[in-house]
Structures are given as structure tokens and as C-alpha cells.
Write a protein that holds these residues in place. Structure first.
Motif, PDB file in Angstrom:
ATOM      1  N   ARG A  84       0.836  -1.209   0.000  1.00 27.87           N
ATOM      2  CA  ARG A  84       0.000   0.000   0.000  1.00 27.87           C
ATOM      3  C   ARG A  84       0.862   1.247   0.000  1.00 27.87           C
ATOM      4  NH1 ARG A  84      -3.171  -3.077   3.662  1.00 27.87           N
ATOM      5  NH2 ARG A  84      -2.361  -1.924   5.460  1.00 27.87           N
ATOM      6  N   TRP A  85       1.934   1.237   0.799  1.00 27.79           N
ATOM      7  CA  TRP A  85       2.830   2.393   0.839  1.00 27.79           C
ATOM      8  C   TRP A  85       3.468   2.636  -0.529  1.00 27.79           C
ATOM      9  CZ3 TRP A  85       5.826   1.235   6.029  1.00 27.79           C
ATOM     10  CH2 TRP A  85       4.981   1.517   7.098  1.00 27.79           C
ATOM     11  N   LEU A  86       3.892   1.556  -1.172  1.00 30.02           N
ATOM     12  CA  LEU A  86       4.522   1.708  -2.481  1.00 30.02           C
ATOM     13  C   LEU A  86       3.524   2.229  -3.519  1.00 30.02           C
ATOM     14  CD1 LEU A  86       6.691  -1.525  -2.537  1.00 30.02           C
ATOM     15  CD2 LEU A  86       7.535   0.822  -2.462  1.00 30.02           C
ATOM     16  N   LEU A  87       2.282   1.758  -3.456  1.00 31.87           N
ATOM     17  CA  LEU A  87       1.264   2.254  -4.373  1.00 31.87           C
ATOM     18  C   LEU A  87       1.003   3.735  -4.129  1.00 31.87           C
ATOM     19  CD1 LEU A  87      -1.332  -0.685  -4.395  1.00 31.87           C
ATOM     20  CD2 LEU A  87       0.340  -0.088  -6.158  1.00 31.87           C
ATOM     21  N   ALA A  88       1.008   4.135  -2.857  1.00 35.83           N
ATOM     22  CA  ALA A  88       0.812   5.548  -2.541  1.00 35.83           C
ATOM     23  C   ALA A  88       1.958   6.388  -3.088  1.00 35.83           C
ATOM     24  CB  ALA A  88       0.692   5.743  -1.028  1.00 35.83           C
ATOM     25  N   GLU A  89       3.187   5.858  -2.983  1.00 40.01           N
ATOM     26  CA  GLU A  89       4.339   6.566  -3.527  1.00 40.01           C
ATOM     27  C   GLU A  89       4.250   6.634  -5.045  1.00 40.01           C
ATOM     28  OE1 GLU A  89       8.215   8.388  -2.469  1.00 40.01           O
ATOM     29  OE2 GLU A  89       6.223   8.107  -1.614  1.00 40.01           O
ATOM     30  N   ARG A  90       3.795   5.542  -5.668  1.00 37.07           N
ATOM     31  CA  ARG A  90       3.617   5.551  -7.121  1.00 37.07           C
ATOM     32  C   ARG A  90       2.600   6.604  -7.522  1.00 37.07           C
ATOM     33  NH1 ARG A  90      -0.056   1.026  -9.489  1.00 37.07           N
ATOM     34  NH2 ARG A  90      -1.470   2.469  -8.443  1.00 37.07           N
ATOM     35  N   ASP A  94       2.942   9.809  -9.965  1.00 42.38           N
ATOM     36  CA  ASP A  94       2.009  10.032 -11.071  1.00 42.38           C
ATOM     37  C   ASP A  94       1.483  11.463 -11.041  1.00 42.38           C
ATOM     38  OD1 ASP A  94       2.280   7.500 -12.089  1.00 42.38           O
ATOM     39  OD2 ASP A  94       0.461   6.700 -11.158  1.00 42.38           O
ATOM     40  N   ARG A  95       1.172  11.958  -9.824  1.00 48.28           N
ATOM     41  CA  ARG A  95       0.686  13.337  -9.708  1.00 48.28           C
ATOM     42  C   ARG A  95       1.772  14.328 -10.125  1.00 48.28           C
ATOM     43  NH1 ARG A  95      -1.282  11.243  -4.871  1.00 48.28           N
ATOM     44  NH2 ARG A  95       0.255  12.405  -3.632  1.00 48.28           N
ATOM     45  N   LEU A  96       3.008  14.044  -9.730  1.00 50.15           N
ATOM     46  CA  LEU A  96       4.108  14.921 -10.122  1.00 50.15           C
ATOM     47  C   LEU A  96       4.299  14.915 -11.634  1.00 50.15           C
ATOM     48  CD1 LEU A  96       6.743  14.107  -7.346  1.00 50.15           C
ATOM     49  CD2 LEU A  96       5.553  16.275  -7.669  1.00 50.15           C
ATOM     50  N   ALA A  97       4.205  13.722 -12.240  1.00 52.46           N
ATOM     51  CA  ALA A  97       4.345  13.637 -13.695  1.00 52.46           C
ATOM     52  C   ALA A  97       3.248  14.429 -14.395  1.00 52.46           C
ATOM     53  CB  ALA A  97       4.315  12.168 -14.135  1.00 52.46           C
ATOM     54  N   PHE A 120       2.548  23.364  -8.770  1.00 56.35           N
ATOM     55  CA  PHE A 120       3.181  22.818  -7.566  1.00 56.35           C
ATOM     56  C   PHE A 120       2.368  21.696  -6.931  1.00 56.35           C
ATOM     57  CE2 PHE A 120       4.406  27.229  -8.166  1.00 56.35           C
ATOM     58  CZ  PHE A 120       5.777  27.096  -8.250  1.00 56.35           C
ATOM     59  N   GLU A 121       1.413  21.175  -7.677  1.00 59.31           N
ATOM     60  CA  GLU A 121       0.619  20.063  -7.170  1.00 59.31           C
ATOM     61  C   GLU A 121       1.471  18.805  -7.103  1.00 59.31           C
ATOM     62  OE1 GLU A 121      -2.721  19.744  -9.712  1.00 59.31           O
ATOM     63  OE2 GLU A 121      -3.668  21.595  -9.026  1.00 59.31           O
ATOM     64  N   GLY A 122       1.299  18.043  -6.032  1.00 61.08           N
ATOM     65  CA  GLY A 122       2.023  16.790  -5.878  1.00 61.08           C
ATOM     66  C   GLY A 122       3.340  16.928  -5.150  1.00 61.08           C
ATOM     67  N   PHE A 123       3.735  18.171  -4.862  1.00 57.37           N
ATOM     68  CA  PHE A 123       5.002  18.361  -4.156  1.00 57.37           C
ATOM     69  C   PHE A 123       4.745  18.356  -2.659  1.00 57.37           C
ATOM     70  CE2 PHE A 123       6.068  20.158  -8.281  1.00 57.37           C
ATOM     71  CZ  PHE A 123       7.333  19.657  -8.482  1.00 57.37           C
ATOM     72  N   ASP A 124       4.983  17.202  -2.043  1.00 54.69           N
ATOM     73  CA  ASP A 124       4.982  17.147  -0.590  1.00 54.69           C
ATOM     74  C   ASP A 124       6.377  16.701  -0.177  1.00 54.69           C
ATOM     75  OD1 ASP A 124       4.958  14.463  -1.253  1.00 54.69           O
ATOM     76  OD2 ASP A 124       2.831  14.237  -0.827  1.00 54.69           O
ATOM     77  N   SER A 125       6.638  16.689   1.099  1.00 57.60           N
ATOM     78  CA  SER A 125       8.013  16.426   1.526  1.00 57.60           C
ATOM     79  C   SER A 125       8.114  15.346   2.595  1.00 57.60           C
ATOM     80  CB  SER A 125       8.631  17.708   2.072  1.00 57.60           C
ATOM     81  OG  SER A 125       7.827  18.239   3.109  1.00 57.60           O
ATOM     82  N   PRO A 126       7.422  14.201   2.450  1.00 57.09           N
ATOM     83  CA  PRO A 126       7.568  13.165   3.469  1.00 57.09           C
ATOM     84  C   PRO A 126       8.969  12.605   3.535  1.00 57.09           C
ATOM     85  CG  PRO A 126       6.391  12.321   1.553  1.00 57.09           C
ATOM     86  CD  PRO A 126       6.521  13.792   1.372  1.00 57.09           C
TER      87      PRO A 126
END
Length: 251
Positions: A84-90, A94-97, A120-126
Motif C-alpha cells: 500500500r505504501w509503495l502504491l501511494a508513492e507511485r 504520477d501526480r508529479l508527472a 506545484f501540485e504533488g510536491f509534498d516532503s515526506p
């Protein structure tokens, strides 16, 4: 079936030194140790290693990883969580792309934008937050916070100068390697002294933390890959040179 530490290192692309470090801190003990001192790993250890590497890719520090993999969760349940974590990262990538794609269309179209928030959508900093937390765990919150405060408000020119200094140090180290010099060679140590002096622009490492930083450079895949891109010999050489400098020059 069992695999030697060399086989595990080859399969996982994790260095034998890192695997030994994981054993030393109790994160990944081998299934058994032979009379010759060689470590051997079974299927359960390989599954645990996969967990560790997934969590490292997600930016977690070793202390946090240990808490997660040692909490008794069922292996399949843990794998589902990691999935689930990897899918969230994917999805985040996708949002950044999509953000970059929309920006390309905006720029190529030459349209005057009334709003640019979508750039600037998709730019978070976890991951950045995780890296800072790992640094706090390694070297203490006060040192990390002080370093953050020290560079706050620095301009683009300052950051460019710091980057050029860092690149020059790496180029000098590669030249030392090509010349056949050992890490303890005075000329190498002079370069390392410059590296330590450069670091004081951010923080001032002591013997323990400077040695630890050299280990991070060589052992952490996020850093090791960057050094290997410059020269595959560089990370281990830098580790040894920093350890020598810390032993002989720092308190």
C-alpha cells in the motif's frame, strides 16, 4: 536453503559491510554463523531484508524500521502494508508527472496564466521530513535544528558555491585514488580537512559523528549510488579517509 553473505549482497545490491552493520545493530541477524565466522541467511532473513529495503526506499531511518519489522505483525500483513505504501508513492509520482506535463503544455502554449498553483501540485516532503528525522536520531535534534537555522535564508549564489566546493573535493579525492595514494596520505588528509571545514558551514561534526557520516556515505544506498556514479571506488575511500581524519584530528 541458505545463502552466504556474499550471495545475499549480490542478489540484493546491498554491500556486505551494510549487512554486517545490520547484524551488529540487531536489525538483520543471520540465520546462522559458520565455524569460519561466515554469516548465512535463510528465507525469513531475506524476507526481512526486503522489508528493510522497502522501508529505506520510503525514507525511514533504521530506528523506525526496527520498530516496524519487530512489532510482531504477520509477514503477509506486513507485505500488504508495504505494498500500500509503495502504491501511494507511485500515485504521488504520477501526480508529479501530471503536474510537469501540464506545465509543459502551459509553457509551450504561450498562454498568460491567471493562476500557477497547479504547477506545484504533488510536491509534498515526506521523504525530506524522514531524512531530517533520521539525522535527529543519529546526531541529536539540537545539532540538526542548529544546522537548519544556520542555512536559513541563504541565497542561490551561496548554495551554488557550496555545491561547487563539494564537487571539487570529490574530484580531488578521485585524483588521489588515481595517483595510488592511501587514505592516510598527508595529501589526502589535506583534502579531507577541507571537507571537514566545508561542513562547518552547516554543522561541526566531532570524531564520532564525522566517522558516522563517512559510514552513511558508504552504506546508505541513497548516498552510495551518488558516489558510485562519480567513481565506484570513491565511497569506501572517502569513508576510510574520514575515519582516519576523525581518529587523528578530532575529539
Amino acid at each position: 536453503m541458505r545463502w552466504s553473505i556474499a550471495q545475499v549482497a549480490r542478489m540484493s545490491k546491498v554491500t556486505s559491510r551494510t549487512l554486517r552493520h545490520y547484524d551488529d545493530i540487531g536489525l538483520l541477524p543471520p540465520e546462522s554463523v559458520g565455524h569460519n565466522g561466515y554469516r548465512y541467511y535463510g528465507q525469513q532473513q531475506l524476507l526481512r531484508l526486503q522489508q528493510i529495503l522497502v522501508l529505506r526506499e520510503l525514507g525511514l531511518g533504521l530506528d523506525a524500521i526496527a520498530e516496524i519489522v519487530d512489532n510482531g505483525r504477520d509477514k503477509v500483513e506486513a507485505l500488504r502494508l508495504h505494498h500500500r505504501w509503495l502504491l501511494a508513492e507511485r500515485d504521488r509520482f504520477d501526480r508529479l508527472a501530471e503536474t510537469v506535463s501540464r506545465t509543459i503544455k502551459d509553457v509551450e502554449g504561450g498562454h498568460k496564466m491567471t493562476t500557477v498553483e497547479h504547477w506545484f501540485e504533488g510536491f509534498d516532503s515526506p521523504r525530506q521530513a524522514a531524512l531530517q528525522q533520521e539525522a535527529r536520531e543519529r546526531w541529536g535534534a539540537s545539532d540538526v535544528d542548529a544546522a537548519t537555522e544556520r542555512v536559513k535564508g541563504k541565497g542561490e549564489d551561496w548554495w551554488r558555491d557550496q555545491g561547487q566546493t563539494w564537487v571539487a573535493s570529490l574530484e580531488a579525492l578521485v585524483a588521489h585514488i588515481d595517483a595510488g595514494r592511501e587514505p592516510a596520505d598527508p595529501l589526502v588528509q589535506e583534502t579531507i580537512e577541507g571537507h571537514h571545514r566545508w561542513l562547518t558551514s552547516f554543522w561541526t561534526p566531532n570524531r564520532e559523528s564525522y566517522t558516522g557520516l563517512g559510514d552513511v556515505y558508504a552504506d546508505d544506498p541513497r548516498f552510495r549510488a551518488k558516489f558510485d556514479d562519480t567513481d565506484p571506488r570513491l565511497a569506501e575511500f572517502l569513508r576510510a579517509a574520514m575515519a582516519e581524519y576523525a581518529r587523528t584530528r578530532l575529539d
